[in-house]
Design an enzyme around this catalytic site. Structure first.
Site, mmCIF file in Angstrom:
data_model
loop_
_atom_site.group_PDB
_atom_site.id
_atom_site.type_symbol
_atom_site.label_atom_id
_atom_site.label_comp_id
_atom_site.label_asym_id
_atom_site.label_seq_id
_atom_site.Cartn_x
_atom_site.Cartn_y
_atom_site.Cartn_z
ATOM 1 C CD GLU A 391 -2.977 1.227 0.445
ATOM 2 O OE1 GLU A 391 -3.183 0.269 -0.316
ATOM 3 O OE2 GLU A 391 -3.678 2.247 0.436
ATOM 4 C CB THR A 534 -11.240 7.421 -11.303
ATOM 5 O OG1 THR A 534 -10.042 7.055 -10.609
ATOM 6 C CG2 THR A 534 -12.383 7.609 -10.325
#
Ligand SMILES: *[C@@H]1O[C@H](CO)[C@@H](O)[C@H](O)[C@H]1NC(C)=O
Ligand SMILES: *[C@@H]1O[C@H](CO)[C@@H](O)[C@H](O)[C@H]1NC(C)=O
Ligand SMILES: *[C@@H]1O[C@H](CO)[C@@H](O)[C@H](O)[C@H]1NC(C)=O
Ligand SMILES: *[C@@H]1O[C@H](CO)[C@@H](O)[C@H](O)[C@H]1NC(C)=O
Ligand SMILES: *[C@@H]1O[C@H](CO)[C@@H](O)[C@H](O)[C@H]1NC(C)=O
Ligand SMILES: *[C@@H]1O[C@H](CO)[C@@H](O)[C@H](O)[C@H]1NC(C)=O
Length: 550
Positions: A391, A534
């Protein structure tokens, strides 16, 4: 609690923004989230014995995985928002309008899955998008629901007309999108021109706060909604909001040409402090500047100009390599104390976005930079024990070896031995080790493949998929993985399967292994007929749509 939860799961809200602001909330949240952690002794299902390798076999494997995940969701969680794949219960994080179903629809259309299409269309027709009991995210509702509904309309009224069930009126999709946009419009408030991030469903009041991405990535979906239904209300609302973000006040908020901080005051339309980043809270703002131009070059030249400024400043100021790995490039961040050599999985969409810019604007400096960023994201996958990128991660920037100029890069190395060993081996170390089924690296591989047709990107996508399947697959679906850098027998799972697994991760995987040349594909040459929102929902560009409907 609800907001903390929504924010935590939101792709665009970075954890560092949440933690210091609401530590007690996060504490409770973590307990709730991981109450259902699977212990290391519980193993996921066996994997297929042999790895397929031809493009067709890979494509079939992706379709089979999509089916597997859909079946688990349908059996245990439909018509709710998502499956919690550890407890095998439904989640309702997106106002309980069926987020996974709506997000899966476009992918099911591309994969030609008639049964799923029929189920989801029937569900949408019965869903009341004007009512909910929980706080509403304007951004997430826009990209997942409005984006998903419009994309299904575009696909099914365009190249996939044969997949429309007999008697189904596609205008229902537009009506539902209008219902939802009318509700979300309340977040813009009286006399204010920027929307709140969250809307209270009872009082219809906004929460008075938003981020750059939250306010600045509604404009593509709302402009297309206006054009499809012939009512400029939605385009006007979001384009007016966008105008504040593209002409920033105060002037000094624009740290570098085109680059602005993540925090805004929605009442005045001016920028507050905050980090300059291509990651969470900012990412899709930059993404949509370019995509508005792709959608309609005649009307959105100013958006292109702002993207060009942001892209050039990013190459000049934010690009950084680990000092012993000059071939690896990442986009760093810029805060009040200077440059921060930290990046993350969400920034990995930028490689694809730079390639799109380079092809559309015919500028090789953007495509070359995009390909270098993609090498960097691939490197993060190749550097962990599971083969999945983390992440968040840091590096010791090459800038630290050069003459120091103010403002400077933070040059601290890793503190603990484990991080030091990783840094020695790969030039990065992990600062947040989870993987939330995110698509961004696969998305960028897809753009790179469309540009170069280099088999390498298909192989990287396949390697990533094998690692994701091995690392996150449970009995009925795929889960949030707590740590990408532990051995197989120590995997811990968070109890959530994000709906964007269906719209984005599976779609980009399917598209990269698709040998056809359907009009919806991203073009490698800059003549795109479709543009992807997106959430990876494909939408027709204006010129292409108008030519078809004339
Ligand atoms: C909302 O709350 C009402 C009243 O408590 C309840 O009947 C309804 O099922 C709830 N709806 C959702 C979607 O949770
Ligand atoms: C456009 O939409 C707005 C918001 O729903 C509505 O108030 C208005 O009447 C609509 N205009 C037309 C021409 O349909
Ligand atoms: C939207 O803006 C355009 C251009 O300023 C204007 O002509 C139009 O009337 C506006 N639409 C609405 C519904 O206010
Ligand atoms: C960097 O890239 C160049 C050109 O592709 C290659 O020749 C070189 O071996 C690479 N160096 C490292 C350290 O990977
Ligand atoms: C793209 O740029 C190159 C180099 O500047 C130029 O030769 C070429 O004609 C341009 N192509 C288009 C389609 O504009
Ligand atoms: C990392 O490399 C440095 C410099 O070569 C060395 O001193 C250190 O022992 C290494 N640390 C680990 C944990 O491998």
């Amino acid at each position: 609690m609800t907001e903390g939860r929504l924010m935590r799961w939101s792709r665009r809200w970075p954890p560092e923004r949440v933690v210091p602001l609401s530590f007690p909330i996060i504490g409770i949240f973590i307990v709730v989230l991981f109450v259902n952690i699977i212990t290391p002794s519980q193993q996921p299902l066996d994997q297929p014995p042999t790895a397929p390798s031809s493009t067709l076999e890979r494509s079939d494997a992706i379709k089979a995985a999509f089916d597997f995940a859909w079946d688990g969701y349908y059996k245990l969680a439909f018509p709710h928002d998502e499956l919690k794949p550890v407890s095998n219960t439904p989640g309702t994080s997106r106002n309980d309008w069926g987020a996974t179903a709506v997000d899966a629809l476009g992918t099911a259309v591309l994969m030609d899955k008639k049964n799923i299409i029929n189920i989801v269309l029937e569900h949408v027709a019965q869903t009341d998008f004007t009512h909910t009991n929980t706080s509403i995210s304007v951004f997430e509702s826009t990209i997942r629901y409005i984006g998903g509904l419009l994309s299904a309309y575009e696909l099914l009224s365009g190249p996939f007309q044969r997949s429309v069930p007999a008697g189904f009126n596609l205008n229902i999709l537009l009506e539902k999108a209008v219902n939802l946009a009318d509700l979300l419009s309340k977040a813009f408030g009286e006399g204010k021109n920027l929307p709140s991030g969250m809307l209270d469903p009872k009082t219809l009041q906004g929460n008075g706060e938003n981020s750059l991405a939250g306010a600045g990535s509604l404009v593509l979906e709302w402009t297309i909604l206006s054009n499809l239904v012939g009512n400029s209300t939605y385009a006007n609302l979001t384009q007016l909001a966008q105008s504040f973000l593209m002409n920033p006040t105060p002037k000094k908020a624009e740290s570098f040409p085109g680059l602005v901080p993540t925090e805004i005051d929605i009442a005045s339309g001016s920028f507050l402090k905050g980090t300059v980043t291509w990651g969470g809270s900012a990412d899709s703002f930059y993404e949509y500047l370019l995509k508005m131009f792709v959608y309609d070059p005649k009307s959105f030249g100013l958006y292109r100009d702002r993207w060009v400024q942001a892209a050039d400043s990013t190459i000049r100021y934010l690009a950084s390599s680990p000092k012993k790995f000059p071939n690896i490039t990442f986009i760093g961040r810029y805060g009040q104390n200077g440059f921060i050599p930290e990046s993350g999985h969400m920034e990995c969409f930028a490689g694809g976005n730079f390639i799109l810019g380079g092809t559309v604007l015919n500028e090789t400096r953007y495509t070359e930079f995009g390909l270098r960023l993609i090498d960097g994201c691939h490197h993060t996958y190749a550097s962990t024990k599971t083969g999945i990128g983390p992440e968040q991660f840091k590096w010791e920037p090459n800038q630290c070896q050069q003459q120091q100029v103010a403002p400077t890069w933070s040059c601290d190395g890793p503190q603990n031995p484990e991080d030091q060993a990783m840094n020695n081996a790969s030039g990065i170390w992990i600062t947040e080790p989870s993987y939330n089924l995110r698509p961004e690296t696969l998305e960028s591989y897809y753009y790179a493949y469309r540009l170069t047709k280099d088999q390498k990107y298909r192989d990287w996508a396949w390697d990533a998929w094998l690692a994701i399947d091995k690392g996150t697959r449970l009995e009925n679906g795929y889960s949030y993985l707590r740590n990408v850098n532990v051995p197989d027998d120590q995997r811990w799972y968070g109890d959530n399967q994000e709906s964007f697994l269906f719209s984005e991760t599976f779609k980009y995987l399917f598209l990269i292994f698709d040998d056809g040349d359907g009009e919806w594909h991203v073009s490698g040459t800059g003549t795109n007929k479709w543009v992807y929102n997106t959430e990876a929902h494909p939408l027709r560009t204006k010129k292409f749509y108008e030519r078809l409907t004339k």
